[in-house]
Design a protein around this motif. Structure first.
Motif, PDB file in Angstrom:
ATOM      1  N   ILE A 131       2.501   4.968  -3.175  1.00  0.00           N
ATOM      2  CA  ILE A 131       2.316   6.354  -2.736  1.00  0.00           C
ATOM      3  C   ILE A 131       3.679   7.019  -2.561  1.00  0.00           C
ATOM      4  O   ILE A 131       3.886   8.160  -2.986  1.00  0.00           O
ATOM      5  N   VAL A 170       5.848   5.244  10.347  1.00  0.00           N
ATOM      6  CA  VAL A 170       6.381   5.324   8.996  1.00  0.00           C
ATOM      7  C   VAL A 170       7.246   6.578   8.928  1.00  0.00           C
ATOM      8  O   VAL A 170       6.746   7.683   9.135  1.00  0.00           O
ATOM      9  N   PHE A 185       1.257  13.230   2.286  1.00  0.00           N
ATOM     10  CA  PHE A 185       1.518  11.792   2.301  1.00  0.00           C
ATOM     11  C   PHE A 185       0.595  11.093   3.300  1.00  0.00           C
ATOM     12  O   PHE A 185       0.025  10.031   3.002  1.00  0.00           O
ATOM     13  N   THR A 186       0.430  11.669   4.482  1.00  0.00           N
ATOM     14  CA  THR A 186      -0.440  11.095   5.512  1.00  0.00           C
ATOM     15  C   THR A 186      -1.868  10.969   5.003  1.00  0.00           C
ATOM     16  O   THR A 186      -2.522   9.940   5.206  1.00  0.00           O
ATOM     17  N   ILE A 216       0.843  -1.203   0.000  1.00  0.00           N
ATOM     18  CA  ILE A 216       0.000   0.000   0.000  1.00  0.00           C
ATOM     19  C   ILE A 216       0.876   1.250   0.000  1.00  0.00           C
ATOM     20  O   ILE A 216       0.612   2.203  -0.733  1.00  0.00           O
ATOM     21  N   LEU A 217       1.926   1.249   0.811  1.00  0.00           N
ATOM     22  CA  LEU A 217       2.773   2.437   0.966  1.00  0.00           C
ATOM     23  C   LEU A 217       3.653   2.716  -0.250  1.00  0.00           C
ATOM     24  O   LEU A 217       3.803   3.875  -0.659  1.00  0.00           O
ATOM     25  N   ILE A 258       3.141   9.084  11.069  1.00  0.00           N
ATOM     26  CA  ILE A 258       3.985   9.356   9.910  1.00  0.00           C
ATOM     27  C   ILE A 258       4.797  10.601  10.206  1.00  0.00           C
ATOM     28  O   ILE A 258       4.264  11.630  10.594  1.00  0.00           O
ATOM     29  N   LEU A 277      -5.596   3.269   3.116  1.00  0.00           N
ATOM     30  CA  LEU A 277      -5.933   2.301   4.158  1.00  0.00           C
ATOM     31  C   LEU A 277      -7.444   2.173   4.344  1.00  0.00           C
ATOM     32  O   LEU A 277      -7.948   1.098   4.642  1.00  0.00           O
ATOM     33  N   VAL A 313      -2.066   8.104   2.492  1.00  0.00           N
ATOM     34  CA  VAL A 313      -1.977   6.807   3.172  1.00  0.00           C
ATOM     35  C   VAL A 313      -3.286   6.489   3.887  1.00  0.00           C
ATOM     36  O   VAL A 313      -3.802   5.369   3.794  1.00  0.00           O
ATOM     37  N   ASN A 314      -3.853   7.470   4.587  1.00  0.00           N
ATOM     38  CA  ASN A 314      -5.133   7.261   5.272  1.00  0.00           C
ATOM     39  C   ASN A 314      -6.225   6.859   4.286  1.00  0.00           C
ATOM     40  O   ASN A 314      -7.008   5.941   4.548  1.00  0.00           O
TER      41      ASN A 314
END
Length: 158
Positions: free
Chosen positions: A16, A40, A58-59, A12-13, A82, A66, A62-63
């Protein structure tokens, strides 16, 4: 990524991180105060410093990613943390030491057992291989293997 490698989370990461042009410094899953935390640490490549705006973007990405997955890659409840690895970042992987050497950064290494009467050394990495490194301090040259290093960080100099 020394402590926790979670392949599902990395899947997943990584897209991104790649899209944002970031560098994944470390990924840890640990218990902090009784709560599971997914840490992270990201930065920019080539010794650039990441901004708070970039970390925030980025946060958010990622949220969102997820929230969209069918199966959470980290079972149970957790807090997502993060951040940047910071100026005095920990050096745990061989490529971390190569990064510090390439940037001509001073590092501090703490050894499990003293060498030449010292357990802590600060200096420049002059040589690096798959087994360890050479560190030139003001006093002497130190040759150590990675197994002899208890902890290493970038030495912040003002």
């Amino acid at each position: 990524m020394a402590q926790a490698k979670n392949q599902a989370l990395l899947e997943i990461l990584n897209p991104i991180i790649e899209k944002q042009g970031l560098l994944l410094w470390d990924l840890n899953i640990k218990k902090v105060g009784g709560q599971k935390t997914v840490e992270v640490l990201v930065d920019l490549p080539d010794h650039q410093n990441i901004s708070m705006a970039q970390i925030t973007e980025f946060t958010q990405l990622v949220n969102e990613a997820l929230d969209d997955v069918a199966v959470d890659p980290v079972p149970g409840e957790y807090m997502l943390d993060i951040a940047s690895p910071g100026m005095d970042r920990s050096l745990a992987e061989p490529w971390h030491f190569a990064w510090a050497k390439d940037g001509d950064l001073a590092v501090t290494v703490a050894l499990f057992a003293a060498k030449d009467g010292q357990k802590q050394w600060t200096g420049q990495i002059t040589d690096l291989n798959e087994n360890g490194l050479s560190l030139q301090s003001d006093q002497a040259k130190l040759d150590v293997t990675f197994d002899e290093i208890a902890k290493a960080i970038v030495a912040v100099q003002f």
